[in-house]
Design a protein around this motif. Sequence first.
Motif, PDB file in Angstrom:
ATOM      1  N   CYS A  51     155.520  50.931  59.934  1.00 36.05           N
ATOM      2  CA  CYS A  51     154.655  50.531  58.823  1.00 36.05           C
ATOM      3  C   CYS A  51     155.379  50.818  57.516  1.00 36.05           C
ATOM      4  O   CYS A  51     155.776  51.956  57.250  1.00 36.05           O
ATOM      5  N   TYR A  52     155.547  49.780  56.700  1.00 33.66           N
ATOM      6  CA  TYR A  52     156.063  49.914  55.341  1.00 33.66           C
ATOM      7  C   TYR A  52     154.882  49.696  54.400  1.00 33.66           C
ATOM      8  O   TYR A  52     154.179  48.679  54.511  1.00 33.66           O
ATOM      9  N   VAL A  53     154.651  50.605  53.471  1.00 34.80           N
ATOM     10  CA  VAL A  53     153.482  50.453  52.600  1.00 34.80           C
ATOM     11  C   VAL A  53     153.726  51.106  51.246  1.00 34.80           C
ATOM     12  O   VAL A  53     154.405  52.132  51.144  1.00 34.80           O
ATOM     13  N   VAL A  67     144.075  52.225  53.956  1.00 38.78           N
ATOM     14  CA  VAL A  67     144.942  51.088  54.306  1.00 38.78           C
ATOM     15  C   VAL A  67     146.102  51.549  55.179  1.00 38.78           C
ATOM     16  O   VAL A  67     146.417  50.920  56.182  1.00 38.78           O
ATOM     17  N   ALA A  68     146.751  52.643  54.820  1.00 41.95           N
ATOM     18  CA  ALA A  68     147.817  53.227  55.644  1.00 41.95           C
ATOM     19  C   ALA A  68     147.951  54.695  55.246  1.00 41.95           C
ATOM     20  O   ALA A  68     148.444  54.979  54.161  1.00 41.95           O
ATOM     21  N   PRO A  69     147.518  55.633  56.068  1.00 41.78           N
ATOM     22  CA  PRO A  69     146.934  55.382  57.391  1.00 41.78           C
ATOM     23  C   PRO A  69     145.560  54.747  57.286  1.00 41.78           C
ATOM     24  O   PRO A  69     144.857  54.920  56.296  1.00 41.78           O
ATOM     25  N   ASP A 107     155.180  61.316  55.868  1.00 39.09           N
ATOM     26  CA  ASP A 107     154.452  61.780  57.053  1.00 39.09           C
ATOM     27  C   ASP A 107     153.167  60.981  57.259  1.00 39.09           C
ATOM     28  O   ASP A 107     152.082  61.540  57.394  1.00 39.09           O
ATOM     29  N   GLY A 108     153.305  59.654  57.312  1.00 37.89           N
ATOM     30  CA  GLY A 108     152.144  58.782  57.391  1.00 37.89           C
ATOM     31  C   GLY A 108     151.694  58.434  58.790  1.00 37.89           C
ATOM     32  O   GLY A 108     150.635  57.818  58.952  1.00 37.89           O
ATOM     33  N   LEU A 109     152.469  58.778  59.812  1.00 41.02           N
ATOM     34  CA  LEU A 109     152.017  58.491  61.176  1.00 41.02           C
ATOM     35  C   LEU A 109     150.798  59.320  61.547  1.00 41.02           C
ATOM     36  O   LEU A 109     149.937  58.886  62.304  1.00 41.02           O
ATOM     37  N   ARG A 110     150.757  60.541  61.079  1.00 43.69           N
ATOM     38  CA  ARG A 110     149.622  61.433  61.265  1.00 43.69           C
ATOM     39  C   ARG A 110     149.161  61.458  62.723  1.00 43.69           C
ATOM     40  O   ARG A 110     149.910  61.831  63.605  1.00 43.69           O
ATOM     41  N   THR A 111     147.964  61.023  63.029  1.00 45.12           N
ATOM     42  CA  THR A 111     147.425  61.146  64.392  1.00 45.12           C
ATOM     43  C   THR A 111     148.201  60.334  65.421  1.00 45.12           C
ATOM     44  O   THR A 111     148.169  60.650  66.613  1.00 45.12           O
ATOM     45  N   ALA A 158     142.312  50.497  45.347  1.00 45.99           N
ATOM     46  CA  ALA A 158     140.892  50.728  45.581  1.00 45.99           C
ATOM     47  C   ALA A 158     140.320  49.657  46.502  1.00 45.99           C
ATOM     48  O   ALA A 158     139.509  49.945  47.393  1.00 45.99           O
ATOM     49  N   ARG A 159     140.751  48.411  46.314  1.00 48.12           N
ATOM     50  CA  ARG A 159     140.264  47.312  47.142  1.00 48.12           C
ATOM     51  C   ARG A 159     140.708  47.466  48.600  1.00 48.12           C
ATOM     52  O   ARG A 159     139.884  47.430  49.515  1.00 48.12           O
ATOM     53  N   THR A 160     142.003  47.641  48.783  1.00 49.51           N
ATOM     54  CA  THR A 160     142.533  47.663  50.149  1.00 49.51           C
ATOM     55  C   THR A 160     142.085  48.907  50.915  1.00 49.51           C
ATOM     56  O   THR A 160     141.747  48.831  52.099  1.00 49.51           O
ATOM     57  N   THR A 161     142.068  50.044  50.234  1.00 46.45           N
ATOM     58  CA  THR A 161     141.615  51.277  50.874  1.00 46.45           C
ATOM     59  C   THR A 161     140.098  51.292  51.021  1.00 46.45           C
ATOM     60  O   THR A 161     139.561  51.563  52.094  1.00 46.45           O
ATOM     61  N   GLY A 162     139.407  50.992  49.926  1.00 43.45           N
ATOM     62  CA  GLY A 162     137.945  51.070  49.916  1.00 43.45           C
ATOM     63  C   GLY A 162     137.291  50.075  50.848  1.00 43.45           C
ATOM     64  O   GLY A 162     136.339  50.418  51.571  1.00 43.45           O
ATOM     65  N   TYR A 163     137.784  48.828  50.865  1.00 40.71           N
ATOM     66  CA  TYR A 163     137.160  47.821  51.714  1.00 40.71           C
ATOM     67  C   TYR A 163     137.451  48.066  53.197  1.00 40.71           C
ATOM     68  O   TYR A 163     136.626  47.720  54.053  1.00 40.71           O
ATOM     69  N   THR A 164     138.600  48.651  53.498  1.00 42.02           N
ATOM     70  CA  THR A 164     138.844  49.046  54.893  1.00 42.02           C
ATOM     71  C   THR A 164     137.846  50.123  55.300  1.00 42.02           C
ATOM     72  O   THR A 164     137.263  50.079  56.392  1.00 42.02           O
ATOM     73  N   CYS A 165     137.626  51.074  54.405  1.00 38.93           N
ATOM     74  CA  CYS A 165     136.690  52.159  54.693  1.00 38.93           C
ATOM     75  C   CYS A 165     135.262  51.636  54.874  1.00 38.93           C
ATOM     76  O   CYS A 165     134.567  52.008  55.835  1.00 38.93           O
ATOM     77  N   THR A 166     134.810  50.752  53.980  1.00 44.21           N
ATOM     78  CA  THR A 166     133.441  50.249  54.111  1.00 44.21           C
ATOM     79  C   THR A 166     133.281  49.373  55.343  1.00 44.21           C
ATOM     80  O   THR A 166     132.191  49.316  55.929  1.00 44.21           O
ATOM     81  N   ALA A 167     134.346  48.702  55.760  1.00 43.59           N
ATOM     82  CA  ALA A 167     134.291  47.947  57.013  1.00 43.59           C
ATOM     83  C   ALA A 167     134.065  48.891  58.192  1.00 43.59           C
ATOM     84  O   ALA A 167     133.302  48.582  59.121  1.00 43.59           O
ATOM     85  N   MET A 168     134.708  50.057  58.148  1.00 40.78           N
ATOM     86  CA  MET A 168     134.500  51.067  59.190  1.00 40.78           C
ATOM     87  C   MET A 168     133.069  51.611  59.134  1.00 40.78           C
ATOM     88  O   MET A 168     132.448  51.875  60.165  1.00 40.78           O
TER      89      MET A 168
END
Length: 361
Positions: free
Chosen positions: A132-134, A108-110, A198-202, A306-316
């Motif tokens: 980004c605030y998260v 979700v972020a990143p 340090d969430g900006l990463r790439t 799990a929902r926000t992270t996992g569903y973003t990942c499965t969408a990818m």
Amino acid sequence: MVADLVADGEFEVTAADASPMALERPAVAGAASRIQADLSDPATVTQLAADHDLVVGAVPGPLGFQTMKAVVEAGKHYVDISFFEEDAFELDAFAKENGAVALTDCGVAPGLSNLILGYHDATADHVDRFVCYVGGLPEERSGPFEYRAPFSPIDIIAEYTRPARYVEAGEIRIAPALAQLEQLEFPEVGTLEAFLTDGLRTLVDTVQVPDMREKTMRYPGHAERMLFLRELGLFSEEPIDVDGVMVAPIQLVSKLLFPFWRFKPGEGDLTVMRVEVDTVTAGESRHHVYDLLDRYDSSTDTQSMARTTGYTCTAMVRLVARGAYSEVGVSPPEYVGRVAGCFESVLADLQARGVSLVKSS
């Protein structure tokens, strides 16, 4: 992620984990096969990957880089949410040599936040500002820390210790994590504090935006408690002599902290994110605000993180599986956001699963 991909009916899913308990969870029950394996062994990962078309990585951060390398060595496409500390682009040439599409930081972020910026970077003349605030939080504030860890606790501590990169006036700057503390109000949540991590990463390397920050949010007072522990040296990995026994302070603190941070069965959590992007197109300045508020799903006993992270990942995963994103090499989510239709596809997948990203301006 396993349950979501199985539910599609288009994937034959294998779940691999070192823990038998993890493989017995109801969410994994639909997998075509379940394999107990030592995923800290790169050779084992490469062997497992070789039998599949695409691999999803969700290992603790310290294992993330070597896991991506092991999958790429097998020449397989990879979508990862491990948030490892190393530079994923070090594997870019290797991935290209092996014909692998390797997506990193697909949470979700990143992750979703990067996707938003990538979309605007491609559709505007230029982007002037991104923030980004998260935060992932327990629904009920209790205990001395008013916090629970929705993912690997050791990765949480890394957020509080790793120096935070941000961009100001076009220059990359570095500040201690937990710096630049501020408070924000969210109508359905209340007051939250936000601080640099340090969430900006790439993003510090892949986009030319003169003002960028990522801030983690917690209930007020949490940052002060973590700062106290850090400044006392309790997050240090350097062993110290305790009556003749060499002990790394972080090992002791982890043992003491993690019981406080562990979610209790049925305990709810929530994910709060606000992304602000300032763009200029044809001389017109616009301020874009995206808000996400997601809560624990009691009907499926699925935590919000799990929902926000996992569903973003499965969408990818779906984008890569159907060839909508096919750039060989290492790609962070901002690259995906630049490709026409990918941003909208991810948002549609999230919306279909009850995760709403609301654009208010």
